[in-house]
Enzyme design. Structure first.
Site, PDB file in Angstrom:
ATOM      1  N   LYS A 192       0.894  -1.168   0.000  1.00  0.00           N
ATOM      2  CA  LYS A 192       0.000   0.000   0.000  1.00  0.00           C
ATOM      3  C   LYS A 192       0.928   1.211   0.000  1.00  0.00           C
ATOM      4  O   LYS A 192       0.872   2.091   0.866  1.00  0.00           O
ATOM      5  CB  LYS A 192      -0.901  -0.063   1.249  1.00  0.00           C
ATOM      6  CG  LYS A 192      -2.027   0.927   1.259  1.00  0.00           C
ATOM      7  CD  LYS A 192      -3.135   0.624   0.255  1.00  0.00           C
ATOM      8  CE  LYS A 192      -4.192   1.698   0.288  1.00  0.00           C
ATOM      9  NZ  LYS A 192      -5.126   1.651  -0.833  1.00  0.00           N
ATOM     10  N   ASP A 224      -5.562  -3.192  -2.225  1.00  0.00           N
ATOM     11  CA  ASP A 224      -6.992  -3.148  -2.557  1.00  0.00           C
ATOM     12  C   ASP A 224      -7.229  -3.673  -3.974  1.00  0.00           C
ATOM     13  O   ASP A 224      -8.150  -4.466  -4.222  1.00  0.00           O
ATOM     14  CB  ASP A 224      -7.566  -1.730  -2.377  1.00  0.00           C
ATOM     15  CG  ASP A 224      -6.626  -0.637  -2.862  1.00  0.00           C
ATOM     16  OD1 ASP A 224      -5.452  -0.932  -3.164  1.00  0.00           O
ATOM     17  OD2 ASP A 224      -7.057   0.521  -2.962  1.00  0.00           O
TER      18      ASP A 224
END
Ligand code: NAD
Length: 358
Positions: A192, A224
């Site tokens: 991330k 994600d």
């Protein structure tokens, strides 16, 4: 040279599935003169009942002394009300950290014969063969400081620390690159990096490492997007590498793509390749003692042991192929049963496999 294998059956269905796996080990040991020495010890609730601790010193010492460990599963309702420090599951964390088992390898394989037990369309998952390499002893699950504190206004605040050193990233990265090299040569690193500095460093170190592995194609995904891609088109991946928390979540999602918790093995390795091998499922108290648990995840864990700790890839292939042949014969335990197949017990599945191996 003799290889010492420690068998930790554990609780619930653990002893049932491990019994079948030990028969497989005995069979291969004799057939190929592998010179394996099998030792047994207590862990989890079974150990607590006898020693008032889920990880007795004798078990820990036997684990240190072993070249590889086979674990069934631990836990169950009997021990749920115990203090968290002596709950069965605590033994697993203890073993992982005491033995420095920092690399968790979780394949998500969907045998084409089982495509209809997945919740996804068969064309999306049939033939899925993905390996998730998860860092297991660092990251936010272990970072300090951590806790719950009281703020000046009297409100409680929970906090954890997400931290990875360069050396921690590098050692898990190497395992992932090496694994990709033995497979299809594609590695996707998940982070991330757009939000968390620690995973920005993760990405940098992976890029640096890739110079040592020109034969492996490295790509990066934000976690994600990786979660979306896993559900959308999981067969695009060969090996994925990620930190402890992201790996925890993604590897469970990947496992569920296959629809069969009873089929998935795992390995947790140290720097020298010593490992603990176990099915990804738990002790399944709801079916314990009924002779219906699927022993194949445990038996496939043995195949991983042959591949990663004992350097016996041909024996690993032999186990994997024999499992495939059982599925071709339409043998199914209840968890993977579909209409028209032959529903068999834990022991019958184990016996059928031994027959295949002879
Ligand atoms: P679980 O994985 O034990 O069971 C989830 C479901 O899958 C149950 O319906 C169970 O019957 C089924 N299942 C699991 N393994 C199966 C197999 N081999 N064959 C057929 N069906 C199977 O998860 P849970 O119910 O959340 O946890 C039960 C206990 O196991 C808890 O005490 C938990 O803490 C412990 N646990 C241990 C480990 C481990 O030892 N590594 C991992 C996860 C959970």
């Amino acid at each position: 040279m003799k290889n010492k294998i420690l068998i930790l059956a554990g609780d619930g269905i653990g002893p049932e599935i491990v019994t079948e796996a030990v028969k497989v080990l005995d069979c291969l040991n004799t057939k190929h003169r592998l010179n394996l020495e099998l030792n047994h010890a207590l862990i989890g609730g079974a150990a607590y009942d006898q020693f008032q601790t889920p990880l007795p010193t004798s078990t820990l010492e036997a684990a240190r002394d072993a070249d590889a460990i086979l674990l069934g599963a631990v836990g169950g309702p009997k021990w749920e009300s115990l203090d968290i420090s002596v709950r069965p599951e605590k033994a697993l964390l203890g073993l992982r950290s005491e033995l420095a088992l920092f690399a968790n390898l979780r394949p998500a394989i969907l045998y084409p014969q089982l495509a209809d037990v997945s919740s996804l369309k068969p064309e999306i998952v049939a033939g899925l063969d993905l390996l998730i390499v998860r860092e297991l002893t660092g990251g936010i699950y272990f970072g300090q400081p951590r806790g719950i504190r009281i703020l000046a206004n009297g409100e409680r605040e929970g906090y954890n620390t997400y931290v990875y050193s360069e050396s921690e990233i590098r050692r898990i990265g190497r395992i992932a690159f090496e694994s990709a090299r033995k497979r299809d040569g594609r590695l996707c690193s998940v982070d991330k990096a757009n939000v968390l500095e620690v995973t920005g460093l993760w990405r940098e170190v992976m890029d640096e490492l890739s110079k040592d592995y020109p034969d492996v194609e490295l790509s990066h995904l934000y976690v994600d997007n990786a979660a979306m891609q896993l559900i959308r088109a999981p067969k695009q991946f060969d090996v994925m590498v990620t930190g402890n928390m992201f790996g925890d979540i993604l590897s469970d999602a990947a496992a569920m793509l296959t629809g069969s918790i009873g089929m998935l093995p795992s390995a947790s390795l140290d720097q020298a390749g010593k490992g603990m091998y176990e099915p990804i499922h738990g002790s399944a108290p709801d079916i314990a003692g009924k002779n219906i648990a699927n022993p194949l995840a445990t038996i496939l864990s043995l195949a991983m042991m042959m591949r990663y700790s004992l350097d016996l890839p041909e024996v690993a292939d032999e186990i994997d192929l024999a499992v495939g042949r059982l599925l071709d014969q339409n043998l199914r335990t209840e968890d993977i049963y579909s209409a028209g197949c032959n529903c068999v017990s834990t022991q019958q599945m184990g016996a059928a496999l031994i027959k295949e191996l002879h």
